[in-house]
Write a protein that holds these residues in place. Structure first.
Motif, mmCIF file in Angstrom:
data_model
loop_
_atom_site.group_PDB
_atom_site.id
_atom_site.type_symbol
_atom_site.label_atom_id
_atom_site.label_comp_id
_atom_site.label_asym_id
_atom_site.label_seq_id
_atom_site.Cartn_x
_atom_site.Cartn_y
_atom_site.Cartn_z
ATOM 1 N N ARG A 1 -13.848 12.086 -8.192
ATOM 2 C CA ARG A 1 -12.913 11.229 -7.461
ATOM 3 C C ARG A 1 -13.662 10.176 -6.648
ATOM 4 O O ARG A 1 -13.277 9.005 -6.617
ATOM 5 C CB ARG A 1 -12.036 12.080 -6.531
ATOM 6 N N ALA A 2 -14.756 10.589 -6.009
ATOM 7 C CA ALA A 2 -15.544 9.644 -5.215
ATOM 8 C C ALA A 2 -16.197 8.591 -6.116
ATOM 9 O O ALA A 2 -16.224 7.400 -5.775
ATOM 10 C CB ALA A 2 -16.605 10.399 -4.420
ATOM 11 N N VAL A 3 -16.710 9.026 -7.261
ATOM 12 C CA VAL A 3 -17.328 8.091 -8.203
ATOM 13 C C VAL A 3 -16.294 7.087 -8.704
ATOM 14 O O VAL A 3 -16.549 5.878 -8.771
ATOM 15 C CB VAL A 3 -17.957 8.864 -9.380
ATOM 16 N N GLY A 4 -15.105 7.575 -9.060
ATOM 17 C CA GLY A 4 -14.061 6.679 -9.544
ATOM 18 C C GLY A 4 -13.668 5.649 -8.501
ATOM 19 O O GLY A 4 -13.541 4.446 -8.810
ATOM 20 N N GLY A 5 -13.492 6.080 -7.270
ATOM 21 C CA GLY A 5 -13.110 5.147 -6.214
ATOM 22 C C GLY A 5 -14.186 4.117 -5.939
ATOM 23 O O GLY A 5 -13.893 2.929 -5.749
ATOM 24 N N ARG A 6 -15.444 4.552 -5.941
ATOM 25 C CA ARG A 6 -16.546 3.625 -5.677
ATOM 26 C C ARG A 6 -16.675 2.596 -6.799
ATOM 27 O O ARG A 6 -16.871 1.404 -6.552
ATOM 28 C CB ARG A 6 -17.853 4.423 -5.545
ATOM 29 N N ALA B 1 -14.281 1.606 -8.843
ATOM 30 C CA ALA B 1 -13.135 0.697 -8.819
ATOM 31 C C ALA B 1 -13.352 -0.402 -7.781
ATOM 32 O O ALA B 1 -13.082 -1.589 -8.037
ATOM 33 C CB ALA B 1 -11.857 1.472 -8.519
ATOM 34 N N ALA B 2 -13.847 -0.031 -6.606
ATOM 35 C CA ALA B 2 -14.077 -1.016 -5.545
ATOM 36 C C ALA B 2 -15.167 -2.013 -5.951
ATOM 37 O O ALA B 2 -15.025 -3.230 -5.752
ATOM 38 C CB ALA B 2 -14.461 -0.303 -4.251
ATOM 39 N N GLU B 3 -16.247 -1.513 -6.543
ATOM 40 C CA GLU B 3 -17.351 -2.396 -6.926
ATOM 41 C C GLU B 3 -16.970 -3.277 -8.121
ATOM 42 O O GLU B 3 -17.420 -4.424 -8.214
ATOM 43 C CB GLU B 3 -18.597 -1.564 -7.227
ATOM 44 N N ASN B 4 -16.150 -2.751 -9.035
ATOM 45 C CA ASN B 4 -15.670 -3.575 -10.145
ATOM 46 C C ASN B 4 -14.812 -4.720 -9.637
ATOM 47 O O ASN B 4 -14.861 -5.837 -10.161
ATOM 48 C CB ASN B 4 -14.865 -2.722 -11.131
ATOM 49 N N SER B 5 -14.014 -4.461 -8.611
ATOM 50 C CA SER B 5 -13.184 -5.514 -8.027
ATOM 51 C C SER B 5 -14.056 -6.617 -7.424
ATOM 52 O O SER B 5 -13.778 -7.809 -7.598
ATOM 53 C CB SER B 5 -12.268 -4.904 -6.961
ATOM 54 N N GLN B 6 -15.117 -6.223 -6.742
ATOM 55 C CA GLN B 6 -16.032 -7.202 -6.156
ATOM 56 C C GLN B 6 -16.742 -8.016 -7.244
ATOM 57 O O GLN B 6 -16.871 -9.244 -7.140
ATOM 58 C CB GLN B 6 -17.060 -6.493 -5.281
ATOM 59 N N LEU B 7 -17.210 -7.322 -8.284
ATOM 60 C CA LEU B 7 -17.907 -8.010 -9.374
ATOM 61 C C LEU B 7 -16.959 -8.960 -10.094
ATOM 62 O O LEU B 7 -17.355 -10.064 -10.480
ATOM 63 C CB LEU B 7 -18.479 -6.988 -10.353
ATOM 64 N N ASP B 8 -15.710 -8.545 -10.265
ATOM 65 C CA ASP B 8 -14.738 -9.392 -10.949
ATOM 66 C C ASP B 8 -14.469 -10.662 -10.146
ATOM 67 O O ASP B 8 -14.313 -11.749 -10.717
ATOM 68 C CB ASP B 8 -13.436 -8.621 -11.170
ATOM 69 N N ALA B 9 -14.427 -10.542 -8.831
ATOM 70 C CA ALA B 9 -14.226 -11.729 -7.990
ATOM 71 C C ALA B 9 -15.397 -12.699 -8.152
ATOM 72 O O ALA B 9 -15.199 -13.923 -8.243
ATOM 73 C CB ALA B 9 -14.064 -11.315 -6.526
ATOM 74 N N GLN B 10 -16.627 -12.175 -8.203
ATOM 75 C CA GLN B 10 -17.802 -13.027 -8.431
ATOM 76 C C GLN B 10 -17.724 -13.699 -9.796
ATOM 77 O O GLN B 10 -18.035 -14.884 -9.943
ATOM 78 C CB GLN B 10 -19.070 -12.192 -8.329
ATOM 79 N N LEU B 11 -17.315 -12.919 -10.798
ATOM 80 C CA LEU B 11 -17.220 -13.451 -12.155
ATOM 81 C C LEU B 11 -16.212 -14.588 -12.239
ATOM 82 O O LEU B 11 -16.485 -15.632 -12.844
ATOM 83 C CB LEU B 11 -16.835 -12.328 -13.119
ATOM 84 N N LEU B 12 -15.050 -14.410 -11.630
ATOM 85 C CA LEU B 12 -14.028 -15.457 -11.679
ATOM 86 C C LEU B 12 -14.498 -16.716 -10.965
ATOM 87 O O LEU B 12 -14.163 -17.835 -11.385
ATOM 88 C CB LEU B 12 -12.733 -14.931 -11.067
ATOM 89 N N ALA B 13 -15.273 -16.546 -9.909
ATOM 90 C CA ALA B 13 -15.822 -17.716 -9.214
ATOM 91 C C ALA B 13 -16.809 -18.465 -10.108
ATOM 92 O O ALA B 13 -16.805 -19.696 -10.173
ATOM 93 C CB ALA B 13 -16.495 -17.280 -7.914
#
Length: 236
Positions: free
Chosen positions: A88-93, A95-107
């Motif tokens: 559960r901790a791995v999944g949450g971490r 998901a949060a880091e993928n969201s950050q990376l996706d924001a960088q990618l879209l930029a």
């Protein structure tokens, strides 16, 4: 009248030389041969202020975007449904880091004026559906191994672009994406649920070179040396 021994030797010698020449020509035309800079960055290349943007650069950015679109939701599912607190901790971490990376990618994509997909690939949607429908008893292992397998496919693509791109913006993002992928693989492996027998074995490319005493020698050179030895033996 039977042909002389010398004639037979010369005929064999000629056949060997022809075979070697043909092999060298085919090797030079093989898709596995190293590409020249013009073939890598010509035709499909777009010039930008950060350097040329190749088709390989664009492909990596699109693949990372699609990976984010399914791995983020998969991590959220694991954070909510996994039986193991560690998973559960791995999944949450993740998901949060993928969201950050996706924001960088879209930029980055916006700066390069590169449209990004809004949906993961068909295969990724199948994987997400499999995780969603997995029974509680086997959910943790299914999540860990599907996502770990996906990272094993993404890593070579990211590293290849990082090492070869001429676009500074893409290179910097590839570094970030490679670091994130390696970190997420560590997270998944820390669960102790990764079944490495499910993944294809890594193989070193032997199509272009063979190793002799730690030194890489092109296969075509080995063929040439073999032909020389055969010629020397036949002409005695």
């Amino acid at each position: 009248m039977l042909p002389s021994v010398r004639f037979v030797r010369l005929a064999v010698l000629g056949s060997v030389l022809v075979a070697v020449v043909v092999s060298m020509m085919l090797a030079g035309r093989s898709p596995s041969s190293p590409q020249s800079p013009s073939s890598l960055f010509g035709g499909d290349t777009t010039q930008t202020r950060w350097g040329p943007l190749s088709s390989s650069d664009r492909d990596m950015l699109i693949k990372i975007r699609q990976a984010d679109l399914w791995e983020g939701p998969a991590g959220q599912l694991a954070a909510a449904r996994a039986g193991s607190p560690l998973v559960r901790a791995v999944g949450g971490r993740m998901a949060a880091e993928n969201s950050q990376l996706d924001a960088q990618l879209l930029a980055v994509a916006a700066q390069l004026r590169l449209p990004m997909p809004e949906q993961p690939s068909d295969q990724q949607r199948v994987w997400l559906a499999e995780i969603t429908d997995e029974a509680p008893a086997s959910f943790d292992a299914r999540f860990v191994n599907l996502v770990r397998s996906a990272y094993g496919e993404v890593m070579p693509l990211v590293e290849g672009v990082r090492s070869g791109t001429r676009n500074e913006l893409v290179r910097q993002f590839a570094i970030e994406a490679g670091n994130a992928a390696a970190r997420h693989m560590d997270y998944l492996e820390s669960t102790g649920l990764v079944d490495y027998t499910l993944f294809p074995p890594s193989t070193a490319s032997v199509a272009r070179a063979a190793s002799i005493g730690g030194v890489n020698v092109p296969v075509t050179l080995l063929l040439f040396l073999a032909a020389v030895l055969v010629c020397a033996a036949l002409l005695r």
